[in-house]
Write an enzyme that holds these catalytic residues in place. Sequence first.
Site, PDB file in Angstrom:
ATOM      1  N   GLU A 288       1.128  -1.175  -0.052  1.00 15.00           N
ATOM      2  CA  GLU A 288       0.190  -0.486   0.036  1.00 15.00           C
ATOM      3  C   GLU A 288       1.357   1.256  -0.279  1.00 15.00           C
ATOM      4  O   GLU A 288       1.924   1.494   0.951  1.00 15.00           O
ATOM      5  CB  GLU A 288      -0.941  -0.211   1.177  1.00 15.00           C
ATOM      6  CG  GLU A 288      -1.216   1.204   1.520  1.00 15.00           C
ATOM      7  CD  GLU A 288      -2.690   1.962   0.453  1.00 15.00           C
ATOM      8  OE1 GLU A 288      -3.017   2.299  -0.159  1.00 15.00           O
ATOM      9  OE2 GLU A 288      -3.484   0.631   0.304  1.00 15.00           O
TER      10      GLU A 288
ATOM     11  N   THR B  14      -5.327   1.998  -4.808  1.00 18.69           N
ATOM     12  CA  THR B  14      -5.230   0.418  -5.329  1.00 18.69           C
ATOM     13  C   THR B  14      -5.417  -0.533  -6.201  1.00 18.69           C
ATOM     14  O   THR B  14      -4.638  -1.489  -6.720  1.00 18.69           O
ATOM     15  CB  THR B  14      -5.677   0.296  -4.230  1.00 18.69           C
ATOM     16  OG1 THR B  14      -4.540   0.286  -2.911  1.00 18.69           O
ATOM     17  CG2 THR B  14      -5.608  -1.418  -3.463  1.00 18.69           C
TER      18      THR B  14
ATOM     19  N   HIS C  30      -1.151   2.358   5.501  1.00 16.31           N
ATOM     20  CA  HIS C  30      -2.684   3.679   5.017  1.00 16.31           C
ATOM     21  C   HIS C  30      -3.174   4.827   6.347  1.00 16.31           C
ATOM     22  O   HIS C  30      -2.903   4.767   7.292  1.00 16.31           O
ATOM     23  CB  HIS C  30      -3.570   2.648   5.132  1.00 16.31           C
ATOM     24  CG  HIS C  30      -4.575   3.238   4.095  1.00 16.31           C
ATOM     25  ND1 HIS C  30      -5.700   4.422   4.409  1.00 16.31           N
ATOM     26  CD2 HIS C  30      -5.424   3.114   2.231  1.00 16.31           C
ATOM     27  CE1 HIS C  30      -6.697   4.441   3.496  1.00 16.31           C
ATOM     28  NE2 HIS C  30      -6.413   4.087   2.432  1.00 16.31           N
TER      29      HIS C  30
ATOM     30  N   ASP D  99       1.872  -0.744  -4.518  1.00 15.43           N
ATOM     31  CA  ASP D  99       0.119  -0.186  -6.113  1.00 15.43           C
ATOM     32  C   ASP D  99       0.263   1.115  -6.513  1.00 15.43           C
ATOM     33  O   ASP D  99      -0.765   1.060  -7.656  1.00 15.43           O
ATOM     34  CB  ASP D  99      -0.882  -0.813  -5.133  1.00 15.43           C
ATOM     35  CG  ASP D  99      -1.435   0.181  -3.659  1.00 15.43           C
ATOM     36  OD1 ASP D  99      -0.367   0.725  -3.224  1.00 15.43           O
ATOM     37  OD2 ASP D  99      -2.362   0.464  -2.687  1.00 15.43           O
ATOM     38  N   HIS D 100       0.338   2.038  -5.761  1.00 17.67           N
ATOM     39  CA  HIS D 100       0.407   3.283  -6.036  1.00 17.67           C
ATOM     40  C   HIS D 100       1.342   4.199  -5.131  1.00 17.67           C
ATOM     41  O   HIS D 100       1.851   3.872  -4.014  1.00 17.67           O
ATOM     42  CB  HIS D 100      -0.810   4.142  -6.224  1.00 17.67           C
ATOM     43  CG  HIS D 100      -1.955   3.457  -4.916  1.00 17.67           C
ATOM     44  ND1 HIS D 100      -2.017   4.634  -4.602  1.00 17.67           N
ATOM     45  CD2 HIS D 100      -2.459   2.853  -4.763  1.00 17.67           C
ATOM     46  CE1 HIS D 100      -2.222   4.796  -2.857  1.00 17.67           C
ATOM     47  NE2 HIS D 100      -2.586   3.270  -2.967  1.00 17.67           N
TER      48      HIS D 100
END
Length: 652
Positions: free
Chosen positions: A289, A329, A461, A513-514
């Site tokens: 993440e 995501t 996150h 994911d990013h």
Amino acid sequence: MNKLSSKYGRYSLLFHFIIWFLTLSLLLRIAFFIWQYDEVSWSLISILRTFFTGLFFDFGTVTFISLCSIFYYSLMPNKWIGSILDKILIYFFTSLVVFILVFTFFAELTFWDEFKTRFNFIAVDYLIYTHEVVANIKQSYPLPLLIGGVLLLSAAFLFLFYQRGAFTTTFTSKATFKTRLSVLSSAIIVALFFVFFITNNQAEWSSNRYNSEISKSGIYSFFAAFRNNQMKYVDFYTSIDNDRAFGVIRKKLAADNAVYFKSGSSIHRKITDSAASPENKNVVFILVESLSGSFLKEFGNKENITPFLDSLAQKSIFFEDLYATGTRTVRGMEAVTLCIPPTPGQSIVKRPNNHNLYTVSNVFKSRKYDCNFFYGGDGYFDNMNAYFGGNGFTIYDRGRGSVLSDEIKTIRNNINDSEVTFENAWGICDEDIFNKMLKVADAQYKAGKPFFNFVMTTSNHRPFTYPSGKIDIPSGTSRQGAVKYTDFALKELFKKAKTKPWFKNTVFVIIADHCASSAGKDEIDVANYHIPAFIVNLDENQNQKIATQCSQIDLWPTLFSLFHWNYESDFFGKNVLDNRFEQRAVMGTYRKLVLMKKDKVMILSDQKKQAFYSWNKKDNSLKALTIDESFLEETISWYQTADFLFTNKLLK
């Protein structure tokens, strides 16, 4: 009292509201028709079908809008009709709904002015980028005057209802059981009919796009966009002849070891390898993440928050110039499973008809691998379970264990409370999800099954909470702490995995994911797409740092090449280590589609616009350039062909 009002008794106000909504919707449709008078089809059949289709969808829309009111009117006992509570509730919610709908009709006019379409995913997108949207509204429209006008019109319509006796009749009329039952059951039947048998694209009946768009109900289209999450490429972006686009991409995907199965609108091909003995290694794939490249010391970070990952960069195949395809995501999941450029609108992970696609799991399944997806939260979020379950993965998450649906036969396994040491709103901590994966991998090894285990982490996150005492940054205080905890959890994973009998025959793939942020002053913030990627535990002589500019979509084709696998491919990604690999990266937002080749960046935008820039990596700035037509054609080809293949179900 108005005779019409008395006829409908308790439901008088509801009847007036429905007629009012249908009338305003008709007037709006007439306005759009006149607005585009020189581009709509004026044949009698086209006119009739446009308006009757519109009426049909408007009726469905107003049924959904009225459903709560219908339940209220039908279930409120007669003895309470006309009470103070009854009047307060009806006056308040009627006024609120009328105000919202008047505002919505105004919004439809401004939306049409800009996009020449009814509400679609762009409108949904506006809910995501609220800062930009609010700023744009403030700068584009006299907001006090607009709100004042909406309030004035809403008051006028409510006064009209009052003058016609709708409120008085509603507060003084009793309703028989038969009337209540007939109204309520009719509304439920209509609503269920629209839910199960009607889709928004059924309004797209005409070859003239304007007639089809005018046929739609804006509100119905808006909520349909939440489910469909797609913008048709050719409707909103600059396009070229389809055969020409596929011709460009087929040349870009050509390789000495690739043979296309057929010509035309297809990229399906056979990839072969001359190696006599392919390697059937287990694969643990970890999608981390929000792991921006800028967090690593390897890329200049001075905070020492990724010591383990920085050490891995020295003893792995490490991608130094790799870019994420998107900012969510689900976009990263799309890229690493389908190896496809980001199609306009929402990620394919969240769209309907995304089951039984040709994903990397098909390559593993063809070699008898056991494929699993691990997520520390409830995989219902972002449609992850439906997507992975519908594409060959067994699910492990915090949801209730079951078969997902009749269509998706994959088993959903619950992560039990006894397996959890820490959990926040997003799910269990990274250590816990890694431990669950290790337990499943042990069982797979014992059963003699090669495995492909896909793990999605959650700790990095907001609210950035994690088990205390693990690192030197207190839980919940910063993004840096969450990054450092994720790095710690990865270190613990490898520490435990090295004790397993299956470790030597297992490759670990780690990629973000990013990035943690995608916002910037330019329309695309290139630096905020730069992510790290690692292939760990191959033979030491294969370890290297790859400086080639590439994309998330290239990761699996590269690994399959390192495994010396023969396989079929519908992937847009290529083996980065191939001498013919041409440096480039594909990336985008919901509305902007980007092709970057070294320091040149082409951006496609809806409304069929495009812009060309030179990217300065040092200060992350974009400098406008004159459009390069060859570059533009290639950019169009990447996205037009990807959208075509998914839309026409050719990735199945």
